[in-house]
Every structure is written in C-alpha cells, then in structure tokens.
Design a protein around this motif. Structure first.
Motif, PDB file in Angstrom:
ATOM      1  N   ARG A  88      -3.073   0.742  14.202  1.00  0.00           N
ATOM      2  CA  ARG A  88      -1.732   1.300  14.347  1.00  0.00           C
ATOM      3  C   ARG A  88      -0.972   1.364  13.033  1.00  0.00           C
ATOM      4  NH1 ARG A  88       0.151  -2.022  18.616  1.00  0.00           N
ATOM      5  NH2 ARG A  88       1.572  -3.164  17.268  1.00  0.00           N
ATOM      6  N   GLY A  89      -1.063   0.345  12.223  1.00  0.00           N
ATOM      7  CA  GLY A  89      -0.318   0.310  10.973  1.00  0.00           C
ATOM      8  C   GLY A  89      -0.450  -1.046  10.307  1.00  0.00           C
ATOM      9  N   VAL A  90       0.243  -1.197   9.172  1.00  0.00           N
ATOM     10  CA  VAL A  90       0.180  -2.435   8.392  1.00  0.00           C
ATOM     11  C   VAL A  90       1.590  -2.957   8.154  1.00  0.00           C
ATOM     12  CG1 VAL A  90      -0.561  -3.481   6.212  1.00  0.00           C
ATOM     13  CG2 VAL A  90      -1.950  -1.690   7.269  1.00  0.00           C
ATOM     14  N   LEU A 150       0.828  -1.199   0.000  1.00  0.00           N
ATOM     15  CA  LEU A 150       0.000   0.000   0.000  1.00  0.00           C
ATOM     16  C   LEU A 150       0.865   1.252   0.000  1.00  0.00           C
ATOM     17  CD1 LEU A 150      -2.617  -1.084   2.694  1.00  0.00           C
ATOM     18  CD2 LEU A 150      -2.968  -1.027   0.228  1.00  0.00           C
ATOM     19  N   THR A 151       0.462   2.228  -0.810  1.00  0.00           N
ATOM     20  CA  THR A 151       1.112   3.528  -0.761  1.00  0.00           C
ATOM     21  C   THR A 151       0.617   4.292   0.463  1.00  0.00           C
ATOM     22  OG1 THR A 151      -0.601   4.623  -2.057  1.00  0.00           O
ATOM     23  CG2 THR A 151       1.195   3.551  -3.277  1.00  0.00           C
ATOM     24  N   GLU A 152       1.209   5.437   0.738  1.00  0.00           N
ATOM     25  CA  GLU A 152       0.802   6.232   1.897  1.00  0.00           C
ATOM     26  C   GLU A 152      -0.665   6.654   1.799  1.00  0.00           C
ATOM     27  OE1 GLU A 152       2.274   6.988   4.724  1.00  0.00           O
ATOM     28  OE2 GLU A 152       3.980   5.737   4.174  1.00  0.00           O
ATOM     29  N   ILE A 153      -1.090   7.067   0.598  1.00  0.00           N
ATOM     30  CA  ILE A 153      -2.487   7.483   0.425  1.00  0.00           C
ATOM     31  C   ILE A 153      -3.415   6.290   0.620  1.00  0.00           C
ATOM     32  CG2 ILE A 153      -4.178   8.375  -1.228  1.00  0.00           C
ATOM     33  CD1 ILE A 153      -1.974  10.074  -2.434  1.00  0.00           C
ATOM     34  N   GLU A 154      -3.064   5.145   0.014  1.00  0.00           N
ATOM     35  CA  GLU A 154      -3.891   3.944   0.155  1.00  0.00           C
ATOM     36  C   GLU A 154      -3.939   3.480   1.608  1.00  0.00           C
ATOM     37  OE1 GLU A 154      -2.942   2.114  -4.307  1.00  0.00           O
ATOM     38  OE2 GLU A 154      -1.732   1.547  -2.561  1.00  0.00           O
ATOM     39  N   LEU A 155      -2.801   3.558   2.283  1.00  0.00           N
ATOM     40  CA  LEU A 155      -2.754   3.146   3.687  1.00  0.00           C
ATOM     41  C   LEU A 155      -3.657   4.023   4.545  1.00  0.00           C
ATOM     42  CD1 LEU A 155      -1.555   1.372   5.891  1.00  0.00           C
ATOM     43  CD2 LEU A 155       0.396   2.930   6.013  1.00  0.00           C
ATOM     44  N   THR A 156      -3.690   5.316   4.265  1.00  0.00           N
ATOM     45  CA  THR A 156      -4.555   6.230   5.013  1.00  0.00           C
ATOM     46  C   THR A 156      -6.025   5.876   4.820  1.00  0.00           C
ATOM     47  OG1 THR A 156      -2.929   8.012   4.807  1.00  0.00           O
ATOM     48  CG2 THR A 156      -5.187   8.643   5.343  1.00  0.00           C
TER      49      THR A 156
END
Length: 313
Positions: A165-167, A131-137
């Motif tokens: 928290r995160g992926v 995932l990119t940063e935008i996709e992760l958000t």
C-alpha cells in the motif's frame, strides 16, 4: 530431625516469595504453544528462502533472508520497540482487509535501488533520508513480487494475498492495528551482498492462529496428553471458583455535563433516572449479571436477586 528442619526451611522459602501476581487476559493469550510456533517458524523460513531468491534475481547480487526469532505480542509493544525513523511498508491482506507490515532500515532500500540501477550497492546512509516518488515506485514493485511468496509459504496455514500500500517512516504515527491487538512478529537478518540489516514482518495473530487452533483436537494428542489436559482444566476450574471478586449493586447511571460535576457542593441533589419500581443492577467487573430488589437482612442493607442475565461476552 534434620529432615524435618529441611522441610520447614523449604516451606519458609516458599512463604518468603511475595512476587506480585500479573494480570492475564484469557481472551488475548500472548504465548505461542510449541507446536504452533514450530509450524509458523517453518512457514516463515519458507518465506525467507523465497524472498531471498526473488531479491537475488532482481538485484543480481546474492541475497539471504534468515529467520532469527518469532514472537507473539500486542501491536503497541511491537511499535514501541521500532527505531525512528525506519521504513514501514504497509500492506493489505486481500482476504481480510487487515494490515500487515514489513519494517526495515531506509538505508537498506537505498542499497536495493542502487543495485537496480546497475550500481555497486553503496546506497545512501544519510540520516532522515526518505524515498522519492521514483524510488518508492521501484521499492513497491520489488516488494510486491517478493511478498507475494507469503501466500505460497503460508498456504497450509492461512490465506495471505498481500498488496503493498505505501511506506511510512515514524512508527508512532502508524496505526496498523489496535494497540492491544495480538500480532505475530518475525525477526530476520537480511544479507544483500556484504551488507546486513535487521528486518521484521508483522502479521495479525488471529488469522495466523485460527487454523492452527482449529487443527488441535483429540486426534492430535495422545491418551496421556488428553488426561493431563483434562486434569489441568479441572485444576484451573477449581482455582477460578475460589478467586475473590467484587460485587456491587447500583442504580442506573445518570449522565450529566462536566460543568455540573466541577460545581458540585454539599447539599446539591442529583436526580436519578432509575425508576423506583425497577430492581437494581448486580454488577461484577462492569458487567451486569443480575437484577435485585433492595431490602434488609437483620440490621444490614441487603438485596434479593430477582433475575439473572446471561451475557455472551
């Protein structure tokens, strides 16, 4: 005579079973009582319905999350069964600061993102894609709303305020719990439109089972069940009394450097830190249970127990 032969034959069959016994850690039982499993299944089914409703409203396509099974295992066993790569959504349980984990294929999250942007759910099946940063958000925001239903689903069992928290993508590099820690793993089938994916949700077992165990008591059992439990407890206690254990009597351990160990030769002297006036340790399975003075009994060495230690562990 035939009856006696049949009895002898059955006894021979029983004697022929030489399966190796398996070690069982009573401090970490990895089996779920039927009543506990049913309560947990009902909670996970409630969560599945709410999770599907949340995704349906956000993705604007029909979504179902169906519970397939429930298991109690160690964290190490759970992680070793996960594919690589995979999306592991790490979450913090607000009340205990422990880690929960939602695991699903990365490609499934790509389908969600495609629906969020008005697409037809084609997603991106490229192997190794992250995932990119935008996709992760976007995924974090979507899951934060969906996983918040855990608190409602488990309201009667355990407090489960979840914060995403995160992926992470490689199970071998994620230490969400101790290797031998018991975890509850729920397996689901996620249907988004025409697509199906396998999904797992891992939660620490201690917070899941503490309330269930506390609810067990005399009121929850019938008279026959209490009598059967008392007999089973008595049988177990009698059997434990006959289990052979190794007892050793030792001096206080001495600490030396590895270089001294590898250069040991016949005739070397290792000074012990154990004062000659103090008793020796009586040890069972690495636990000091008593102290004893060295002596003899006839022609054999022996020791006399002088103190007994109560070890709460």
């Amino acid at each position: 005579m035939p009856a006696r032969s049949a009895t002898a034959s059955a006894s021979a069959v029983r004697r022929g079973r030489t399966a190796e016994p398996e070690l069982y850690d009573f401090r970490r039982p990895l089996t779920l009582p039927r009543d506990h499993a049913r309560h947990l299944e009902m909670a996970f089914e409630r969560f599945g319905r709410q999770f599907g409703n949340q995704l349906t409203s956000r993705l604007r396509t029909l979504t179902h999350l169906t519970l397939d099974g429930l298991a109690l295992s160690t964290y190490d066993e759970y992680v070793n069964l996960l594919p690589t790569p995979t999306a592991m959504v790490l979450c913090t349980i607000s009340q205990t600061r422990q880690t929960a984990m939602l695991q699903l294929p990365v490609a499934a999250t790509m389908v969600w993102i495609d629906y969020l942007f008005g697409g037809d759910g084609r997603g991106d099946d490229r192997e190794g894609r992250e995932l990119t940063e935008i996709e992760l958000t976007l995924v974090r925001d979507l899951l934060q709303h969906s996983l918040s239903d855990l608190e409602y689903a488990f309201a009667g069992l355990a407090p489960l305020g979840i914060t995403v928290r995160g992926v992470q993508y490689n199970p071998q590099f994620v230490q969400a719990a101790g290797a031998s820690d018991a975890v509850v793993v729920a397996s689901f089938t996620l249907r988004v439109g025409e697509r199906e994916d396998a999904l797992t949700l891992m939660l620490p077992a201690d917070i899941m089972l503490a309330t269930l165990r506390a609810a067990d008591g005399p009121v929850a059992r019938s008279e026959d069940e209490r009598r059967a439990a008392a007999l089973a407890h008595a049988d177990l206690e009698r059997a434990v009394q006959d289990v052979p254990v190794e007892v050793s009597v030792r001096f206080r351990p001495v600490v030396i450097h590895p270089r001294d160990v590898v250069h040991l030769v016949v005739g070397d002297v290792l000074p012990l830190s154990h004062p000659s006036t103090e008793p020796l340790d009586v040890v069972v399975d690495g636990v000091v249970l008593a102290q004893a003075a060295a002596g003899s009994h006839g022609s054999r060495l022996a020791c006399r127990v002088v103190t007994v230690e109560e070890n709460p562990s």
